[in-house]
Design an enzyme around this catalytic site. Structure first.
Site, PDB file in Angstrom:
ATOM      1  CE1 TYR A  67      -4.051   1.523  -0.347  1.00 25.05           C
ATOM      2  CE2 TYR A  67      -3.668   2.716   1.612  1.00 25.05           C
ATOM      3  CZ  TYR A  67      -4.399   2.581   0.379  1.00 25.05           C
ATOM      4  OH  TYR A  67      -5.320   3.320   0.080  1.00 25.05           O
TER       5      TYR A  67
ATOM      6  NE  ARG B 144      -9.517  12.353  -3.218  1.00 20.55           N
ATOM      7  CZ  ARG B 144      -8.620  11.738  -2.259  1.00 20.55           C
ATOM      8  NH1 ARG B 144      -7.684  12.281  -1.961  1.00 20.55           N
ATOM      9  NH2 ARG B 144      -9.159  10.759  -1.463  1.00 20.55           N
TER      10      ARG B 144
ATOM     11  CE  LYS C  14      -7.618   2.213   0.991  1.00 20.14           C
ATOM     12  NZ  LYS C  14      -7.717   2.812   2.242  1.00 20.14           N
TER      13      LYS C  14
ATOM     14  CD  GLU D   6      -9.979   3.801  -0.658  1.00 19.72           C
ATOM     15  OE1 GLU D   6      -9.084   4.535  -0.290  1.00 19.72           O
ATOM     16  OE2 GLU D   6     -10.743   3.416   0.069  1.00 19.72           O
ATOM     17  CG  ASP D   7      -7.986   7.068  -3.595  1.00 21.61           C
ATOM     18  OD1 ASP D   7      -8.202   7.595  -2.437  1.00 21.61           O
ATOM     19  OD2 ASP D   7      -6.966   6.366  -3.690  1.00 21.61           O
TER      20      ASP D   7
ATOM     21  CG  ASP E  95     -10.655   3.741   4.112  1.00 16.17           C
ATOM     22  OD1 ASP E  95     -10.993   3.588   5.237  1.00 16.17           O
ATOM     23  OD2 ASP E  95      -9.405   3.796   3.610  1.00 16.17           O
ATOM     24  CG  ASP E  96     -10.669   8.462   0.184  1.00 17.50           C
ATOM     25  OD1 ASP E  96      -9.552   7.950   0.427  1.00 17.50           O
ATOM     26  OD2 ASP E  96     -11.236   7.937  -0.865  1.00 17.50           O
TER      27      ASP E  96
ATOM     28  CG  ASN F  82      -1.204   8.800   2.626  1.00 20.91           C
ATOM     29  OD1 ASN F  82       0.193   8.690   3.130  1.00 20.91           O
ATOM     30  ND2 ASN F  82      -2.216   8.172   2.973  1.00 20.91           N
TER      31      ASN F  82
ATOM     32  CG  ASN G  18      -1.729   3.024   6.875  1.00 20.54           C
ATOM     33  OD1 ASN G  18      -2.983   2.820   6.344  1.00 20.54           O
ATOM     34  ND2 ASN G  18      -0.788   2.890   6.293  1.00 20.54           N
TER      35      ASN G  18
END
Length: 678
Positions: free
Chosen positions: A226, A279, A297, A369-370, A392-393, A534, A578
């Site tokens: 990751y 993103r 993930k 995610e993202d 999750d973000d 990150n 994290n």
């Protein structure tokens, strides 16, 4: 536990070309079960006899029009058990009354060499043919099945039983020696991306060895699987792409997404991680190449949270990319068009969410995610009341940061409400963290959440978010617009607000300058500095900078890992905020309780459980998070807390409630230890 791996099986492959047939299906006929009793023979022999009598190929097309869903449960292709055995289990010698698996009517066998029934040998390049094949899986195929392959760890007995003699060197070694060898080889690579590709190759070759390696060496391999290495992998995904590891759903599949989901071989999916690649970390729009994120993930869901690999599905939704560099790249693997937006985008995502529920049921966890900020908030808001969804973000990051802050308060003293927070970055991560902190603050003080928000200030690209800017703000920023005169930059905001806790979620590196950090330290004995962006290159400051600029007084944590720092004869160990601390255990808790929705209180429960795992020994080293080496134990406690809250809220469907949720969570975890085959 004994399992029967692939033995010999008849495989029929071919495109379903007419009458609603799309794609390719595989029909596995298990033949002549050995040591498996009458029950399996009673199931299989009539089916086999029927196929022979009614002409194999034509009958198969008609019989399986609705794919494997029309098969009896005991014959469906899943990684689950079939009448007490793995569905991969097959057998060997005969079919029923002495009939061999190879006794196929030559007129029906393309490979029989008797008659060119389908005219394939005579066809011209313009004519369409159906590429049917009949083949028998053997030990050679077993070595190429990542779910069952053990490499040199196959025992002498297994080599005899499963036709592996001569296909392997004569030596037989155990899994521990295999692990030692792989780690030795990985450490020879100097470039992190080389280690990443080597690990992905191992995952495609030997699944159990991959997860055992990751579990036993999590602190060393987590930065490879990751962040930060996965960021570089996504940037170069087109170059390093070898074999698809998930589903790719593009605009070309609009109207057919349910059929695409059915192409995935596993049916019992419990967790989906999906991205549209707009993103990726702090790297921007990487389009279809964002697949590295869902893959990474879900590897952590299994290694750290114990979910079965076969229950995890990575998905990338490809609606194009606005990255001009990728659009011109010969090796780019996605759609070469500008990113779709508006109604076209919304309709595709809505079809996807409907198809997921239709194909996998109410209790599959969909982790966004993202996604870009505007889509992330909209999707979470739109589907959180109708689907089991988690971002999750927004939510995972918030939960892990809240846990770190709660733990840090044991070092600096005071309650959440007695501290002042200043965020650099007001996107999905920043506002998500702020909201969860305000929620916990409100819960502790019994005050309205609007009052709790007044202790939290946000700075975006235009300066401090204040009420005078409210009309021009995006909807998710408006709750954070407080009464204050306009402030144009971070340093001036620090001087005006005097925060005790400084949080970076901007995605822009080097923004916590020496002057900013020293200003925060000037009115705090132990300033809490969280540089969360990150990958490492985008971190607001480094661990060394934070400790040096504050004379070793800072309590520091970052999103990506940093090495220990020696300053004035003392060694400081930076923490890592994290998300991998939270989402694997959170997902396990949701799955094992059978939760049907995600509630904010479940996120608070996860934060509470993580903060409780920080020991006095960790505090003495300046750590506000526990070490990753005990992550499975941590995940079990988080899962238990999350499940407990789900039962309390009436959202759990797995009844009765287990008496000891921690032990139950541990018992649910996937084990990567090799199985012994019959």
């Amino acid at each position: 536990m004994h399992e029967l791996p692939i033995r010999r099986r008849l495989i029929f492959k071919g495109p379903q070309s007419t009458h609603k047939h799309n794609g390719t299906f595989f029909f596995f006929l298990s033949c002549g079960f050995r040591q498996q009793g009458k029950k399996n023979r009673q199931i299989c022999e009539p089916l086999l006899s029927r196929v022979h009598k009614l002409k194999l190929v034509c009958r198969t097309l008609s019989l399986f029009q609705s794919r494997s869903s029309s098969l009896p449960l005991s014959l469906q292709s899943t990684e689950g058990k079939v009448s007490g055995f793995s569905m991969a289990s097959t057998a060997e010698k005969t079919i029923g009354e002495g009939a061999s698996v190879l006794d196929v009517d030559p007129k029906s066998a393309v490979a029989g060499g008797v008659k060119d029934v389908y005219g394939e040998d005579l066809a011209t390049e313009e004519q369409l043919v159906t590429p049917w094949t009949v083949s028998v899986a053997s030990g050679y195929s077993l070595l190429r099945d990542p779910h069952h392959n053990k490499g040199l760890a196959f025992t002498e007995k297994e080599r005899d039983a499963h036709y592996l003699r001569g296909l392997l060197p004569p030596i037989s070694i155990n899994q521990e020696l295999q692990e030692k060898k792989i780690m030795h080889n990985l450490r020879q690579y100097q470039v992190p991306l080389q280690r990443y590709t080597a690990l992905m190759d191992l995952q495609e070759r030997n699944q159990r060895l991959f997860y055992k390696l990751l579990i036993d060496n999590v602190e060393e391999l987590l930065p490879i699987v990751y962040t930060p290495t996965v960021g570089e992998a996504c940037q170069k995904y087109g170059c390093i792409f070898r074999r698809p590891q998930g589903l790719y759903i593009s605009l070309k599949e609009k109207g057919k997404i349910l059929e695409v989901l059915k192409n995935w071989p596993q049916r019992n999916i419990q967790v989906i991680v999906v991205t549209d690649g707009e993103r990726i970390l702090g790297l921007g729009d990487l389009g279809c190449q964002g697949m590295g994120i869902p893959v990474g993930k879900l590897a952590l869901y299994t290694a750290l949270g114990g979910l079965r690999p076969s229950a995890c599905l990575p998905i990338t939704i490809d609606v194009g990319t606005n990255n001009e560099e990728l659009l011109k790249d010969d090796f780019y693997i996605g759609l070469r068009q500008k990113r779709a937006t508006g109604q076209e985008y919304s309709e595709l995502l809505h079809e996807f969410m409907r198809a997921v529920k239709q194909n996998y049921g109410e209790k599959v966890l969909v982790q966004f995610e993202d996604f870009a900020n505007h889509n992330a908030f909209e999707l979470l808001s739109k589907y959180r009341s109708t689907h089991l969804v988690f971002n999750d973000d927004i939510q995972g990051t918030a939960s892990v940061v809240l846990a770190g802050v709660v733990a840090a308060l044991k070092l600096v003293g005071g309650t959440l409400a007695e501290h002042t927070f200043l965020f650099l970055g007001a996107g999905e991560a920043g506002t998500g963290i702020a909201e969860l902190i305000a929620l916990e603050m409100s819960k502790q003080t019994k005050a309205p959440i609007e009052e709790a928000r007044k202790k939290i200030w946000l700075v975006d690209s235009k300066g401090l978010i204040v009420s005078a800017r409210k009309e021009s703000l995006q909807h998710f920023k408006k709750p954070w617009a407080h009464e204050h005169e306009p402030v144009g930059n971070l340093l001036d905001a620090v001087k005006a607000i005097k925060p005790t806790i400084l949080v970076g979620s901007s995605g822009v590196g080097k923004t916590f300058t020496k002057e900013v950090v020293q200003t925060v330290a000037s009115f705090n004995e132990r300033p809490i500095i969280l540089a969360l962006s990150n990958p490492t290159s985008q971190s607001e400051c480094t661990a060394e900078e934070a400790y040096t600029w504050t004379d070793g007084r800072a309590i520091f944590a970052s999103g990506s890992p940093f090495d220990s720092v020696e300053y004035n004869g003392k060694v400081y160990v930076p923490g890592q905020a994290n998300n991998a601390y939270i989402f694997p255990g959170f997902g396990l808790g949701v799955v094992m309780s059978g939760a049907i929705r995600v509630h904010d209180d479940m996120l608070l429960a996860a934060s509470e459980a993580l903060a409780q795992q920080v020991t006095e020994e960790n505090f003495q080293k300046g750590l506000i998070y526990p070490p990753f080496k005990s992550i499975r134990k941590i995940s079990a406690h988080i899962a238990a807390n999350v499940a407990d809250k789900a039962y309390e809220l009436g959202l759990a469907s797995h009844l009765p409630r287990p008496a000891n949720l921690v032990k139950y969570a541990e018992s649910c975890m996937y084990s990567p230890i090799y199985r012994t085959y019959r």
